[in-house]
Design an enzyme around this catalytic site. Structure first.
Site, mmCIF file in Angstrom:
data_model
loop_
_atom_site.group_PDB
_atom_site.id
_atom_site.type_symbol
_atom_site.label_atom_id
_atom_site.label_comp_id
_atom_site.label_asym_id
_atom_site.label_seq_id
_atom_site.Cartn_x
_atom_site.Cartn_y
_atom_site.Cartn_z
ATOM 1 C CB SER A 133 5.825 -8.963 -2.178
ATOM 2 O OG SER A 133 6.611 -10.001 -2.535
ATOM 3 C CE1 TYR A 167 1.682 -11.868 -3.101
ATOM 4 C CE2 TYR A 167 3.812 -11.634 -3.570
ATOM 5 C CZ TYR A 167 3.111 -11.697 -2.635
ATOM 6 O OH TYR A 167 3.348 -11.234 -1.528
#
Length: 242
Positions: free
Chosen positions: A136, A149
């Site tokens: 990501s 995250y």
């Protein structure tokens, strides 16, 4: 002839978004694909949508028994060429609100799940195969209330650095595919102002589409990337580059 003609691939988290788009494209390019998902109905719907050259195996990537069952099914087909460890989870939590439950939930799926999806594939994965992990842009950019995250995806990035060296004698390539904001069912569930803020950080001025990430996954899975390993390929409209 397709770019993945005769290849067999595993795509975790293949019932929606990037995983489903990649499964469709891989099949179009000649692969047989095994997809996974935690919910049977969504899995059945995805298999029906893909249409052919696909099997669905229900399971949770954080459950090692489920992964064993997945690869037992794959082994019965006789070969495996591509592992796309795509299953993941993202939730917002500001630092003062982070709980042990939140941390464990994110890391169990994004880090533990990715690690053991690959580890348990190794006895079945052909030499010269391709491993792709979904990272990501959050691993490289600070985002408020998204640090757990982001940290989980930074761990994923480092897995590939180690595996590139560790698996070189088997000619297995390992790469990370790191999307920016993508128009998936997960992002659609976010508040409108959150989506607008994410989009405002993208130089191209829009969210990406799952198909755009799937095309990058195809590149990393195919011989088009035969001399590429250990990289992080951003599909982010430039967000991580500025």
């Amino acid at each position: 002839m397709g770019k993945l003609q005769g290849k067999v691939a595993v795509i975790t988290g293949g019932t929606a978004g990037i995983g489903l788009a990649a499964a469709k494209l891989f099949v179009t390019e000649g692969a047989y694909v095994f997809i996974t998902g935690r919910r049977q109905k969504e899995l059945d719907d995805a298999v029906k949508e893909i249409g052919h050259s696909v099997s669905g195996v229900q399971g949770d990537v954080a459950n090692l028994g489920d992964l064993d069952r997945l690869y037992k099914t794959v082994k019965a087909r006789g070969r495996l060429d591509i592992v796309f460890a795509n299953a993941g989870l993202g939730e917002f939590a500001p630092l003062e609100a982070v709980t042990e439950e939140h941390f464990d939930k994110i890391f169990n799926i994004n880090v533990k799940g990715a690690l053991f999806t690959v580890q348990k594939a190794l006895p079945v994965l052909n030499d010269g195969g391709s491993i792709i992990l979904t990272g990501s842009v959050a691993s490289a950019k600070g985002t408020p209330a998204f640090a757990v995250y982001g940290a989980s995806k930074a761990a994923v990035r480092n897995f590939v650095r180690g595996w590139t060296v560790e698996l070189k004698d088997r000619r297995i390539r390992s790469n990370v595919l790191s999307p920016g904001p993508i128009a998936t069912p997960l992002s659609a569930a976010q508040p409108r102002d959150t989506i607008e803020k994410m989009t405002s950080t993208v130089p191209m001025g829009r969210m990406g589409e799952p198909d755009e990430v799937a095309k990058a996954a195809l590149f990393l899975a195919s011989d088009d990337s035969s001399f590429i390993t250990g990289i992080e390929l951003f599909v982010d409209g430039g967000r991580a580059q500025i």
